[in-house]
Design a protein around this motif. Structure first.
Motif, PDB file in Angstrom:
ATOM      1  N   LEU A   1       0.825  -1.205   0.000  1.00  0.00           N
ATOM      2  CA  LEU A   1       0.000   0.000   0.000  1.00  0.00           C
ATOM      3  C   LEU A   1       0.859   1.255   0.000  1.00  0.00           C
ATOM      4  N   LEU A   2       1.985   1.205   0.683  1.00  0.00           N
ATOM      5  CA  LEU A   2       2.834   2.384   0.862  1.00  0.00           C
ATOM      6  C   LEU A   2       3.952   2.500  -0.168  1.00  0.00           C
ATOM      7  N   HIS A   3       4.141   1.493  -1.026  1.00  0.00           N
ATOM      8  CA  HIS A   3       5.389   1.447  -1.800  1.00  0.00           C
ATOM      9  C   HIS A   3       5.584   2.644  -2.720  1.00  0.00           C
ATOM     10  N   ASP A   4       4.524   3.251  -3.213  1.00  0.00           N
ATOM     11  CA  ASP A   4       4.646   4.428  -4.079  1.00  0.00           C
ATOM     12  C   ASP A   4       4.083   5.688  -3.420  1.00  0.00           C
TER      13      ASP A   4
ATOM     14  N   GLY B   1      13.670   9.202  -7.039  1.00  0.00           N
ATOM     15  CA  GLY B   1      13.821   9.365  -5.600  1.00  0.00           C
ATOM     16  C   GLY B   1      12.600   9.016  -4.782  1.00  0.00           C
ATOM     17  N   HIS B   2      11.551   8.487  -5.429  1.00  0.00           N
ATOM     18  CA  HIS B   2      10.326   8.240  -4.662  1.00  0.00           C
ATOM     19  C   HIS B   2      10.485   7.117  -3.633  1.00  0.00           C
ATOM     20  N   ALA B   3      11.372   6.169  -3.903  1.00  0.00           N
ATOM     21  CA  ALA B   3      11.557   5.077  -2.944  1.00  0.00           C
ATOM     22  C   ALA B   3      12.281   5.563  -1.699  1.00  0.00           C
ATOM     23  N   ARG B   4      13.314   6.375  -1.883  1.00  0.00           N
ATOM     24  CA  ARG B   4      14.055   6.900  -0.729  1.00  0.00           C
ATOM     25  C   ARG B   4      13.162   7.807   0.114  1.00  0.00           C
ATOM     26  N   LYS B   5      12.429   8.711  -0.530  1.00  0.00           N
ATOM     27  CA  LYS B   5      11.509   9.570   0.209  1.00  0.00           C
ATOM     28  C   LYS B   5      10.369   8.750   0.807  1.00  0.00           C
ATOM     29  N   GLY B   6       9.974   7.710   0.104  1.00  0.00           N
ATOM     30  CA  GLY B   6       8.900   6.858   0.589  1.00  0.00           C
ATOM     31  C   GLY B   6       9.261   6.158   1.884  1.00  0.00           C
TER      32      GLY B   6
ATOM     33  N   TYR C   1      13.494  -0.301  -0.766  1.00  0.00           N
ATOM     34  CA  TYR C   1      14.190  -1.186  -1.699  1.00  0.00           C
ATOM     35  C   TYR C   1      13.268  -1.871  -2.705  1.00  0.00           C
ATOM     36  N   HIS C   2      12.004  -1.440  -2.817  1.00  0.00           N
ATOM     37  CA  HIS C   2      11.067  -2.216  -3.628  1.00  0.00           C
ATOM     38  C   HIS C   2      11.458  -2.321  -5.101  1.00  0.00           C
TER      39      HIS C   2
ATOM     40  N   ALA D   1      11.279  -9.739  -2.558  1.00  0.00           N
ATOM     41  CA  ALA D   1      11.024 -10.346  -3.868  1.00  0.00           C
ATOM     42  C   ALA D   1       9.523 -10.497  -4.112  1.00  0.00           C
ATOM     43  N   LEU D   2       8.766 -10.825  -3.073  1.00  0.00           N
ATOM     44  CA  LEU D   2       7.314 -10.937  -3.209  1.00  0.00           C
ATOM     45  C   LEU D   2       6.687  -9.587  -3.543  1.00  0.00           C
TER      46      LEU D   2
END
Length: 369
Positions: A71-74, A93-98, A126-127, A156-157
């Motif tokens: 739910l939160l990954h993006d 940079g959305h993953a780092r800020k996420g 790390y998604h 991985a899932l």
């Protein structure tokens, strides 16, 4: 068992969480996400995740954790998405800020147990790694470092659900990359577990020295233990030191600041404080004398600078991270001699990067309720 939301209906999630509601306002590049905006993609990811046999085999607590991460990954595409002049849509940079946003949500808005919160935050961070790891300069080191922070099997899932929960022309290639990622994990003995090292110094040598092998075991070991405190103002670092390291000298930035009569908001003055503290640290390090460095050290960059200094003198560094619930933190801050203004405290919570075992010889977590 902790749950981000017992009711997982999308309309309920939109009504309950503002950060879910705004996902429908975030466009995505049709070449990679022909399904539409971030809200549509996230719903597809959640649906794909729940259909995966490996997800269904997980214990309920892990299912909840992974569902929350999906739910939160993006969640930070909202703040990072840009429409380029050529029409491309990017969200660098959305993953780092996420990661930071997920941590804030699960610390303040929907409090989660520490280990659950941090695993979710790292899954968000790390998604994308499983899909792009072979484009890294050193895929093996990128993988091993990540394994010290996140469960690669859960990662991985999440990545597989992310790949399945979209409409694109290269989906078969994405799924092949995920198969390769899983095989790389198994080859490096970090599938669903941190990559083991023979000694803490062997881990540090590998992580911080170019060209080192993960199997190399250094003959010499560090001789001087140094304690690096980390935690938000008011978390209880001073109390922890009194209980556990009363016998050691303490380099306290707050004490030096008070002695020099420098305000915490004086940026140039704070530089003088840090230099004075580092010089005292060098004296102890040259004398092979253990000490405690007491400051907030809430960002990885600040900790890396200090750890680099300490290890130059062959110190064995232990990070001690101290945390209390948000409500208690704000209460304890108000009881401090030097109260941190509320707005400044909010900024610090937003900047918080919790230490991991990929940073020092040893990590101690002191989380109280």
């Amino acid at each position: 068992m902790w749950q981000l939301s017992e009711n997982k209906d999308w309309s309920h999630l939109e009504h309950t969480f503002e950060w879910v509601r705004v996902m429908q306002e975030v466009p995505q590049d049709a070449r990679y996400h022909a399904e539409g905006n971030v809200a549509v993609h996230t719903q597809m990811v959640l649906a794909a995740l729940q259909q995966l046999p490996a997800y269904r085999e997980l214990p309920p607590a892990d299912q909840e954790l992974l569902w929350a991460a999906a739910l939160l990954h993006d969640v930070e595409k909202y703040s990072t998405t840009v429409i380029e002049p050529d029409g491309r849509i990017t969200s660098a940079g959305h993953a780092r800020k996420g990661e930071a946003r997920a941590r804030q949500i699960l610390y303040r808005e929907v409090p989660a147990p520490f280990l659950v919160r941090e695993q979710i935050a790292k899954l968000v961070r790390y998604h994308g790694l499983p899909l792009w790891i072979f484009e890294k300069p050193d895929p093996q080191k990128a993988l091993i470092t990540a394994s010290l922070e996140v469960n690669t099997r859960l990662l991985a899932l999440l990545a597989r659900a992310d790949a399945l929960g979209r409409i694109c022309t290269d989906q078969a290639d994405l799924l092949y990359r995920l198969d390769c990622f899983e095989e790389l994990c198994r080859e490096n003995n970090c599938w669903g577990q941190p990559r083991p090292f023979a000694t803490p110094q062997a881990r540090m040598e590998y992580l911080f020295k170019t060209g080192s092998s993960p199997d190399y075991v250094p003959f010499e070991t560090p001789q001087t233990p140094v304690i690096l405190m980390s935690g938000l103002p008011g978390a209880g670092k001073d109390t922890y030191i009194q209980r556990h390291y009363k016998q050691l000298p303490v380099i306290s930035l707050d004490h030096i600041r008070q002695t020099m009569k420098i305000s915490p908001t004086d940026k140039s003055g704070n530089g003088v404080v840090i230099q004075a503290a580092k010089e005292q640290a060098r004296i102890y390090l040259r004398e092979k004398k253990s000490f405690v460095w007491n400051a907030t050290n809430i960002t990885r960059q600040m900790r890396e600078q200090l750890i680099s200094l300490f290890t130059t003198y062959e110190a064995a560094v232990t990070i001690v991270y101290v945390e209390v619930p948000a409500a208690k933190l704000l209460q304890q801050n108000r009881q401090r001699e030097e109260v941190v203004p509320a707005a400044a405290m909010e900024r610090l919570i937003g900047k918080l990067e919790v230490p991991t075992s990929a940073e020092a010889h040893e990590l101690k977590i002191a989380v109280s309720s």
